[in-house]
Design an enzyme around this catalytic site. Sequence first.
Site, PDB file in Angstrom:
ATOM      1  CB  SER A   1      -0.940   0.008   1.211  1.00 23.73           C
ATOM      2  OG  SER A   1      -0.218  -0.208   2.410  1.00 23.73           O
TER       3      SER A   1
ATOM      4  CG  ASN B   1       2.074  -0.471  -5.663  1.00 23.14           C
ATOM      5  OD1 ASN B   1       2.784  -0.028  -6.541  1.00 23.14           O
ATOM      6  ND2 ASN B   1       2.355  -1.594  -5.036  1.00 23.14           N
ATOM      7  CE1 TYR B   2      -4.263  -0.038  -5.286  1.00 26.60           C
ATOM      8  CE2 TYR B   2      -2.709  -1.389  -4.067  1.00 26.60           C
ATOM      9  CZ  TYR B   2      -3.610  -1.238  -5.106  1.00 26.60           C
ATOM     10  OH  TYR B   2      -3.845  -2.281  -5.966  1.00 26.60           O
ATOM     11  CG  LEU B   3      -0.881   4.310   1.504  1.00 24.21           C
ATOM     12  CD1 LEU B   3      -0.071   3.986   2.748  1.00 24.21           C
ATOM     13  CD2 LEU B   3      -2.314   4.674   1.881  1.00 24.21           C
TER      14      LEU B   3
END
Length: 739
Positions: free
Chosen positions: A693, A696-698
């Site tokens: 995360s 890639n997502y934060l």
Amino acid sequence: MGGEKEAKEDKKAKHKVTKLKKRPNDNEVAGPEGDITAKSKKSTEKTPNGEIQKVKTPKTEKLESPTNSREPDNGNFTTKEKGVNNKRKRLKDEPVDVPANDKINCKNKRQHSVEEESDGEPQKKKSKKKTETDVKIEEGEQPAPKKNKKTKEEIKEARELKIRQKEEEEQKRWRWWEEEKYEAGVKWRFLEHKGPYFPPNYQPLPDDVHFFYKGQPVKLSLAAEEVAVFFAQMLDHEYTTKKVFRENFFSDWRQVMTHEERLLIQDLDKCDFGEIHAMHKAKVEEKKNMTKEDKLVLKEASQKIVEEYGYCLLDHHRERIGNFKIEPPGLFRGRGEHPKQGMLKKRIPPEDVIINCSKESCIPAPPDGHRWKEVRHDNTVTWLASWTENIQGAIKYVMLNANSKLKGEKDWEKYEVARKLKALVDGIRKQYLVDMKSREMRIRQRAVALYFIDKLALRAGNEKEEGETADTVGCCSLRVEHITLHKQLDSNDYVVEFDFLGKDSIRYYNKVPVISKVFKNLKLFMENKDPGDELFDRLTTGMLNKHLGSLMPGLSAKVFRTYNASITLQQQLKELTNESMLNDAEKLLGYNRANRAVAILCNHQRAPPKTFEQSMANLQVKIDAKKEQLTLAKTELKQAKKGAKGKGSPDKKLQLLVEKKEAAVKRCKEGLLKLQVQATDREENKQIALGTSKLNYLDPRISVAWCKRMGVPIERIYNKTQREKFAWAIDMTEIDFEF
């Protein structure tokens, strides 16, 4: 006067040696002929001016009497061993211009030069080990007063060097985020590279290593032998015991055999790969036991390959390529119970590779005797080379490294799209709640699927042909068997129980209370369906993403996942951390807990590390030792206070001692807290993967702004590779950034 002084010093030295012979301590052992041999141990000596000097004695050194260790020379004492005074002189006079990490090497070089200076002959072992401090004590001289200061200077110089190197790196860095963006669709204007690096050709087995079938040695053709080696290398792995793996391997192996080999080898169970496996293990062991010199040779050879193939010129800036090596042939493993595990991953020839570069660049040359499949000049894509692998028919790409401009721009754009969703998400949520009452089943299914993607951060799930890949699903490809409805469960109404394999065959298991509209619709979707039927049979991932794109440009199911992950991190950081926290360990624990909440939301799980129990046990030993140290420090503080109080009138020395002991207690408390927080953090992260995360997502700007507000160095959150990847965010983010 000089003679009396010498006699007194001789008398003192003899008395000292006699005491040592009478009372050997724990750090001494009896040597031959009753001599006492001192073990390597740090001790202290008082200098003439009253200062305490640390003395490091050698591992084995006989303590000799003064008469044996020195001789009078015109009233002045000198050592017998030549070169010791030279050594001390060199140590005093030699300028310090070496980084701290090279100090040991520097010391060794100095000692070596001393040996060379002593009449051109190497010193004896005993005289070599004789310490500088011993010589100074014997001569009645004061130890070098600048030794500690010199070390500080070395450390300071090393720090300054590191800062200079960092500044130079920053100056060389391509600050592409400060430049104007290219027109829509254009990724680059100039691209030049050397093409991918191909794995070396197969080397046949030595004559003394054999493959056996039914107990008889069989000489295989090169193609069949290479595939046999792939299987033999994996004999220690559980994969080779699985039925699917063995069947797929044997089927593909037979395809590369000659006609005669196929007629002979018809049963995998009668094959003996033992000698090949033993050879492989011996090579692995040999590699482990390689000398430093051999490892250095390999490292240098590897670095040459990186220098040639691992970089490209992007708009005339040197950029690192991520995966410039084409994967060597081998046996496909897959994740979980993949139906294609064991199949042969074929060698990729240059004839299967498409090259992409700019027209005016120097087009990479294929390996001798080969040609490229195609050469393109497409500046609307970011890949440098591509080919299709044979297992799943997937297209593989050579791309730039994560810290490159192309990757950075893509990340920045991704997080900006997710930020735009923040302003529209309330309207989208209202709309899908209304759609749950639609007369069209397609719209109802789309609304419920979007609800799950929004609330649970589920992946959309891509369409795939049956039997082609592992049985993994996403939201749109859920089957009836993957959910169970509970009207009431654990004091909650309308609970949906999920149980399915997600990406990378990681199990997703969750019990989620939902609104009544969702529960009733799910019950409707499941009517008259078998367990293996699709839950959302009127919906595909393409249809869902097309609908989302109509609501907001660039919006997709993945953007929802990015938005929910980033907004969750920001909210959790506000709840779990505050600027009044004084200890960095507490701040980092709060950050990791916020990150963990995101990882749980995104189902980023992992198996506990194999060394977890041992590492926790080692950490507990450190905690116990620190507790004992704290108890001792408190006792010493209590005694110091008692001594200062009993004195009556204030004594500066005693007061300083109390302050010193108080500082020691404070340090011990901070150290213990840090270790305890570390243990808590490690235990909580046992089965959660925080890195996925984070990378890639934060949105990295959330973390950078948090570090600036909390006074936490960014190095505590991102390692060097991650800092290079998010250089754009670190440079541009202000302290008041809000996602």
